[in-house]
Enzyme design. Structure first.
Site: not given
Ligand code: NAI
Length: 436
Positions: A288, A311
């Site tokens: 990015e 993003h």
């Molecule tokens: P979270 O930690 O609450 O949820 C992530 C989930 O993914 C967990 O339930 C975990 O068990 C699961 N997980 C981990 N590895 C896995 C796999 N190999 N297969 C299936 N499930 C798996 O995280 P949250 O807050 O929901 O964020 C999710 C993503 O969103 C992160 O990558 C974060 O960086 C991204 N994000 C992006 C933003 C943006 O601006 N586009 C802003 C905020 C977050």
């Protein structure tokens, strides 16, 4: 008036660790809260409503100005552009706590901050709802080919055809990663009449009528639109590549608002060009641009029914307000009560309010907050000190994390001074503070 007593760490001669030092009492309006990088006004309001002095700066200061600010700040609020390496923290003698008014904390040397008894707080979930809403908007936009129609009309082409346009009602949404964001998407999607299936490596309680599936493959095969909400880890790196894309339904859509490393972008671009997928949305990319000055390039650029966003999944006014409220509340709870709940670098201790004196008369217990190096024997030295003084301790809380321990004592007011003096003499003491 509520008072807080702070210590000013001095150079120590004990490696990188600061030594404990003189305590000074401050009324709250003498505690300098400095908020940088245009932290949302909600943060300022919360500190001011509690009587703290707040100084706000719209941008990240240059290193010289940052040093000047750090020389006098008790509480510092930053976002992602202000870096606090070890030498900057060493030049912040009064700093009690740092608030990262954002998600990440990479910009702070967390270990160095912990070694100085400076908790760092952030807001990991302040923008969860914003990402979920963007995802739902994209699920609809992809089904209606909204960006295709809009671009055509901008060019003057009036195409009223319903070809390739669908309602989302009754369609199946597959969520990969049913965490904070994934589960919010689940609720919003069901409210629109979508069927929701999901896959997570951990067992997660399904919300509403969402159905957990046993594998990623099942989700890919059953969904009309797949949305990714997993973290960037070794196990998620390129978890969606050519083989996984081949398992998706013909004409299905893929949304990636998680992390760029999760999708093999050239493989996705091929699937889109060959018409095997009906479209995609991506907010995140393997590489990015660092800012406006750098151009963006991706194999996805120029492809039909592909929504690209820079993003901005979590970038809304509401998310900024929610982050400001969250981080300011954690900082206030530490400054006022000593609670370190939500800190990313020191032991987390959740504390009740200081108890009132029995019968409502007299002074309430003083609260001694003690950060120390986490080595054997510190607690027994402390208890020896308390026993020698015959001090009246009404509550004690202890947690350790890595190299740092945090002990909190609620003590009789007459015992606070001697305990404080004794704790300062313990070689492992990093920082002591007293609240009354
Ligand atoms: P979270 O930690 O609450 O949820 C992530 C989930 O993914 C967990 O339930 C975990 O068990 C699961 N997980 C981990 N590895 C896995 C796999 N190999 N297969 C299936 N499930 C798996 O995280 P949250 O807050 O929901 O964020 C999710 C993503 O969103 C992160 O990558 C974060 O960086 C991204 N994000 C992006 C933003 C943006 O601006 N586009 C802003 C905020 C977050």
């Amino acid at each position: 008036m509520a008072m807080t007593t702070t210590t000013d760490p001095r150079p120590s001669g004990r490696g990188s660790l600061p030594s404990p030092a003189v305590t000074t009492s401050y009324p709250k309006d003498k505690i300098n809260v400095v908020l940088l990088e245009g932290v949302h006004d909600r943060g300022r309001t919360l500190f001011e409503s509690e009587g703290f002095r707040v100084e706000s700066h719209p941008a990240s200061p240059d290193p010289q100005r940052l040093r000047e600010i750090l020389a006098g700040a008790h509480v510092l609020g930053i976002r992602s552009k202000t870096h606090l390496p070890a030498d900057a923290l060493a030049a912040a003698p009064r700093l009690l706590a740092v608030g990262c008014f954002c998600i990440g904390t990479d910009q702070v040397d967390l270990r160095s901050a912990a070694s100085r008894g400076i908790p760092v707080f952030n807001s990991p979930f302040g923008n969860t709802r914003s990402v979920a809403e963007l995802t739902v908007a994209e699920a609809i936009a992809l089904h209606r080919r909204l960006t295709v129609k809009s671009e055509a009309l901008h060019r003057g082409a009036w195409d009223k055809s319903a070809e390739g346009a669908h309602e989302v009602r009754g369609r199946t949404l597959g969520i990969v990663g049913y965490g904070h964001i994934g589960s919010q998407v689940s609720v919003l999607a069901e409210a629109m009449g979508m069927r929701v299936v999901y896959y997570d490596v951990l067992p997660k309680l399904p919300l509403g009528n969402a159905r957990p599936l046993r594998s990623l493959g099942e989700v890919l095969e059953q969904s009309d639109v797949v949305t990714l909400h997993v973290p960037a880890t070794a196990s998620t790196e390129r978890m969606i590549g050519a083989a996984q894309l081949a398992r998706m339904k013909p004409g299905a859509f893929l949304i990636n608002n998680a992390r760029g490393s999760v999708v093999d972008v050239p493989a996705l671009a091929s699937a889109l060009r060959e018409g095997r997928l009906g479209g995609a949305a991506s907010d995140v990319f393997p590489v990015e641009p660092s800012g406006k000055h750098e151009a963006f390039a991706s194999e996805l650029c120029g492809l039909s029914n592909v929504i690209l966003t820079p993003h901005i999944g979590g970038s809304t006014a509401e998310a900024q307000a929610s982050i400001a409220e969250d981080v300011a509340t954690k900082l206030l709870s530490f400054v006022n009560r000593g609670s370190t709940t939500g800190s990313v670098n020191v032991p987390e201790v959740e504390l009740p309010d200081q108890p009132m004196p029995s019968g409502g008369a007299g002074a309430r217990p003083h609260r001694v907050l003690h950060f120390h190096r986490n080595v054997p024997g510190v607690l027994s030295t402390m208890h020896g000190l308390i026993a020698r003084l015959g001090a009246n301790v009404s509550a004690e809380y202890l947690r350790t994390k890595d190299e740092v321990g945090y002990v909190v004592l609620d003590v009789d007011p007459t015992d606070a001074g001697p305990i404080l003096a004794g704790l300062r003499e313990i070689p492992e003491t990093i920082r002591v503070r007293v609240l009354w």
